[in-house]
Design an enzyme around this catalytic site. Sequence first.
Site, short mmCIF file in Angstrom:
data_model
loop_
_atom_site.label_atom_id
_atom_site.label_comp_id
_atom_site.label_asym_id
_atom_site.label_seq_id
_atom_site.Cartn_x
_atom_site.Cartn_y
_atom_site.Cartn_z
CG ASP A 97 -13.27 16.57 -7.08
OD1 ASP A 97 -12.89 17.69 -7.45
OD2 ASP A 97 -12.49 15.68 -6.71
CD GLU A 99 -9.18 13.77 -6.37
OE1 GLU A 99 -8.07 14.12 -6.83
OE2 GLU A 99 -9.94 14.54 -5.78
CG HIS A 237 -6.12 17.41 -2.68
ND1 HIS A 237 -6.33 18.09 -3.85
CD2 HIS A 237 -5.33 18.20 -1.91
CE1 HIS A 237 -5.66 19.25 -3.79
NE2 HIS A 237 -5.06 19.33 -2.63
CG ASP A 242 -11.66 17.99 -3.44
OD1 ASP A 242 -11.50 18.33 -2.26
OD2 ASP A 242 -10.71 17.78 -4.22
#
Length: 632
Positions: A97, A99, A237, A242
């Site tokens: 994951d 960001e 998040h 995540d």
Amino acid sequence: MEEAVIPGGNQAQFGLSAKQKLYHFLCSRPAGADASELIGLLLSGVGSDPELGARLVRQILDDDPNFVFDADTAQWRLAQSDRLRVELDQAEFTVVDLETTGGRIGPGNIIEIGAYRMVGKRLTDTFSQLVRPQGGVVPRFITGLTSITTEMIREAPPIEHVLPAFREFLGDRVIVAHNAAFDFGFLDFEFRRIFGIGLSNPVLCTLRMARRFMPSLKRRRLDLLAGHFGLSQEGRHRGLGDARMAAEILSIFLEMAQRMGITRLDRLLDDHHRGIAGKRIERHVSAEEIAALPHSPGVYLMRNERGDLLYIGKARRLRERVSSYFSASVRAKTAELISHVYKIETRVTRSPLEAALDEARLIRELKPPYNRMLKSAAPAFFIKVDLMDQFPRVTLSTKMSARRGVMHLGPFIGRRGIEHSVRALSRILGLRTCGGKLAPSEEVSPCIYGQMGHCTAPCNMSIDGDGYAERVRRAVSFLRGRSGPILGELARARDQAAAAMRFEEAARFRHHLEALTTLAHRASRLSEVVTENNLVIVTGEGGDRAAHVVLSGRLAMTRRLKSEEAVTEVRECVAANYERYKLKAVERGELEEMSIVARWLRERASDQGQLIYLSGPFLEPVALLACGQPNP
């Protein structure tokens, strides 16, 4: 065995191109494909002779160590796929994951990488690293979403220092992510930029798996899936949080796949590359070709093996839009189109507006066969009032009318809310909803809406023409932005009904007030009535700029601003046509461009083009020259 003869004479050249096609196809078919399916990719007319097809495929592939023939299943596969022929309990995955600073792929936009290694359904190692983005600043919106602040990443290493360690952690394992196209796109971009070669790992998407394994679920967001399965949502998040949720969801889906009889990794990947309707995507355009496409706005033309045009589309960012066609989640009709596409031609434009106008023009001129089948843009709706009707209605339509006196407000994207608002406005003002021309008569029995008091029933002369016209005037005034009087009356009626303890009536007024407040808010964000749009749109920058003159909603002129003479032409066009276009009836051929311009104005981002609004037939040249020029 009789030697098969390759059509076309040059067997060596045919064999090379055929191997390339079969190689790319089998990359998405790790479990293999039989000779009839493979030969169907190369030739037509041999499907009725399986023996000939098998001989042709064997002649092309037999001596190449990259290809393996399995006599037990009579299928060909890539030798490199053998490492994927493992039971799901022993398969190795890296669940990732990211960001990022936003949704747009670009250099240095990753701010965190979180990942879990898995063997079967077991979580083993972890990888977690904050990354300093290019520019060193985390946007405020992203901080609110992820809690990652600029201070947190100030001392973090850049992606150039992080990616080598992550590449080692990733290895050749299957990449897994929720909405994998997003994470894979960012990683592949950085791999190509930093290492010179993109990712070749197989990919699984837990969002795609949710659609396949749990079709009854309407919402499949990561946290909603975690909640559905009773999983912890701690760390939402954030990269590692995540990634953990996606890994636990993958474990559940692996168990579901095993219960369905999919027990091997290659077969799971094989099933994963089918579209929503189960149709496999046959890819003839390489990932390298797509990765080389520009990020710019423009149009793309898809062609078959002979070069015939199949489809024309537009894009805000060409690379992202074109790559979306090769996702496993495409519809069956899109998968059918892609199976015929061998070449994609792109034409860069200065802005999405020009891309939309070029797309419409090219479709009109070239008439590609798939455009009608695959029209996928969300429909735009216009509120229409035919002011030439004796008893006008307020209606909703996807089409604009060329008739004189028809007011269009819009476009609005999404039908449900705007339709509710239009019904509320008509009901409050007692406007008719029935179609056709009225011939008022006292002998006419009003419809159910007239009997319920939702319509003033001009059909049986319960209201005269002047009284009805006043109600239409109030509706038009509301739609033009003067919403205060009607909203104020509704608020007072609501409060009076509530004070008198008529709570059902108060609730009805409250619902009407909410609907019309929403409509008033959305209408105020539009650029007024479509036919009242008078402005110049400047797209591009520096020496590559263009001016689009919009008069009474219609595109009157497009000129490239490459000289002072071009600026003069634009000024003269405004001066000569401003008043004329107000009196000029809309022609049917102008409707499509009117709709495109109105929709672009509705959807445009703040950095897409500059607007010069016109209040009369005058345009200052200094305003035109300043648009699109760099700040001193």
